[in-house]
Design a protein around this motif. Structure first.
Motif: not given
Lengths: 299, 287
Positions: B180, B183-184, B239, B260, B263-264, B266-268, B270-271
């Motif tokens: 994780a 990835t970020v 992260t 959540w 995770v959101l 970190s996902s943001a 990454t995106a």
């Protein structure tokens, strides 16, 4: 092929045969766009393309494994030895690692850089780098090699050597070559076929010996005579008076008389020179050249 | 000695099978990994990656040494959790992300390799996949290596998980947390680096984005009185917070924030990095 409002290639219907094919045209004529379509890097806006039996826009990856490409740009990783560079690209094109090493060495020997193969690219001359580009395009045993301005930046001797090499890889190793160049003379020297583009339009295509080389009249060069300053103009007027086309704007007392009837042209030139009391320095047959194809298209 | 010479080595046709797209991705990923680590290059290119690697392992090695020497005394708070190792090596990770990772893509655009790669079985997505794999694999050495070493050290000192299943579970969580984090950081570093053809500018931009966003998030919460939730905008600590969550724990600053949301955040990031990267390469001329 359309980029916004710009139509880079328009109504192109081209068939490229085996051997060395010259893709000629001035800068901006669509040569690079044509190559990128052939490589499957851009889909055509309309129409279909087939290269080595594959549709580049659908099977680009599969196709590019069979194609070697030598780009125009001459900047490469300076620190990397030529052998590593060629080996790496052979691997990327699908060669097993051990095979790639041997083939990289062979390709560098083939282009005359066997002794120099461990030198970093940054220490090589422009001519040597052009050869390395050719070597990397050959190392993965392609069926087709695309070379974009392969003689760019070379001196006349290096250029001759490069052209001989390109001819050699087609005739001796059976690898088809599509050579992009704006230098018509080098295309005339080594190509079997030609595709001529002008501003995105097809000017001509086909076998070079069919498209050019025909007698199309004569080139006449007069010796300058001090007390006959109007001799050239009189010769032009006299020849034109016999219904022949003359191009008299070539400088150096030189004119071209165009036509296909050799006897008629010879008689007309002889009589015109005699009438004008001029003197002929040189008279040679005028053969059709690639340049004429472009001029014909523009007229 | 014989005078025999090989005058013509010839040019052979290749009859074997080609490795195709997967081989191309593998080859570029390996070549990039070597380039990032300075392998096959002059000594000066090896110095920085070696320093970063050494620095990242120092905390784990120190704790292992302490465990061996005074293991009995390392109880309670003095004995770090596995997930804390990610935080100890975070400085080295940031340095790697900012100074080493841009090497993966910036040089290709400058020295013409990108155009050459595009003439091979690779296309833009597969080229970027190779680069992502190379950066993530190299970064994993720094991010995952120390906690894994720490786990192995504890195990040899009989301080590790008690059963094989527990051990596998801990290892799995370490790997997942490392994945994780890598990835970020890979997405952000490659995305930001794709905007410039100068490696120095890319490094500065990556540092600016990561530290700038991290400091801004802290200021918003600690100084401007925003709610703790805004901490998820912190790309560094947000992260790193994934690691304790995977071990059923929570970092001090993120105690009130749900997993959540972590995770959101970190996902943001990454995106964001992925969008920059893909957007930039979509426009980049190949030939």
């Amino acid at each position: 092929m359309q980029f916004g409002s710009l139509r880079a290639l328009d109504g192109l219907d081209v068939g490229v045969q085996s051997g060395v094919t010259g893709l000629v045209g001035a800068n901006g004529s669509g040569k690079t766009t044509f190559m990128s379509i052939v490589l499957g890097l851009r889909p055509p806006t309309a129409g279909t393309v087939e290269v080595l039996g594959l549709d580049p826009s659908r099977h680009g990856s599969q196709l590019r494994a069979l194609v070697g490409y030598g780009p125009e740009r001459n900047v490469y990783p300076d620190e990397m030895p030529a052998s590593d560079f060629v080996k790496h690209l052979a691997e990327v094109r699908g060669m097993p690692r051990t095979e790639a090493r041997g083939r990289a060495s062979d390709a560098l020997w083939l282009v005359g850089l066997g002794e120099e193969r461990f030198r970093p690219l940054g220490t090589m001359s422009t001519g040597q780098r052009q050869r390395v580009k050719l070597a990397q395009a050959l190392a993965a045993d392609p069926s087709l090699v695309l070379l974009d301005e392969p003689t760019d930046g070379l001196d006349p001797v290096q250029r001759d050597e490069m052209l001989v090499l390109i001819r050699q890889i087609s005739t001796e190793y059976g690898i088809d070559v599509l050579l992009s160049s704006h230098l018509l003379e080098e295309v005339e020297r080594i190509c079997d076929h030609v595709v001529a583009l002008d501003a995105g339009h097809l000017v001509a295509q086909g076998r070079l010996d069919v498209l050019i080389g025909h007698d199309e009249g004569v080139i006449v060069e007069l010796i300058e005579i001090g007390d006959r300053p109007d001799a050239l103009a009189e010769v032009i007027a006299s020849v034109e008076g016999r219904g022949l086309e003359v191009r008299g704007d070539l400088g150096a007392n030189r004119i071209e008389v165009l036509g296909t009837d050799a006897d008629l042209i010879a008689d007309a030139v002889r009589d015109a020179v005699a009438d004008a009391h001029a003197r002929v320095g040189r008279i040679v047959r005028r053969r059709r050249r690639l340049e004429d194809l472009f001029e014909g298209a523009r007229r | 000695m014989s005078d025999a010479q090989i005058l013509d080595r010839g040019y052979r046709r290749f009859e074997g099978s080609r490795s195709g797209l997967s081989g191309a991705v593998r080859s570029v990923a390996w070549h990039t990994t070597r380039s990032i680590l300075g392998l096959g290059r002059k000594a000066r290119h090896k110095v920085f990656p070696i320093i970063v690697l050494v620095v990242s392992f120092v905390p784990a090695i120190v704790f292992m040494a302490l465990t061996v020497l005074i293991g009995d005394l390392l109880e309670g708070d003095l004995r770090p959790e596995y997930w804390e190792m990610f935080g100890f090596s975070f400085a080295a990770t940031i340095v790697f992300v900012a100074l080493v990772a841009p090497e993966a893509i910036v040089r290709d655009r400058r020295d013409g390799m990108f155009a050459l790669y595009m003439s091979t079985p690779l296309a833009r997505p597969s080229y970027l996949l190779a680069k992502v794999l190379a950066v993530m694999a190299t970064m994993a050495l720094i991010v995952v290596g120390p906690p894994v070493l720490f786990l192995i050290g504890y195990t040899f000192q009989s301080l590790g998980p008690e059963s094989v299943l527990d051990w596998i579970s801990v290892m799995g969580r370490i790997l997942l947390a490392g994945l994780a984090i890598c990835t970020v950081y890979t997405a952000v570093s490659l995305g930001v680096s794709s905007l410039t053809d100068r490696r120095a500018f890319a490094s500065i931009a990556v540092v600016f984005v990561l530290l700038g966003a991290s400091i801004s998030a802290r200021l918003l919460v600690d100084q401007a009185g925003f709610s703790d939730t805004w901490r998820i905008l912190d790309p560094i600590n947000g992260t790193l917070e994934i690691a304790p969550r995977l071990f059923g724990d929570r970092g001090d600053e993120f105690g009130d924030i749900s997993t959540w949301l972590v995770v959101l955040g970190s996902s943001a990031w990454t995106a964001f990095g992925a969008a920059l990267l893909v957007g930039r390469y979509r426009k980049l001329a190949a030939v």
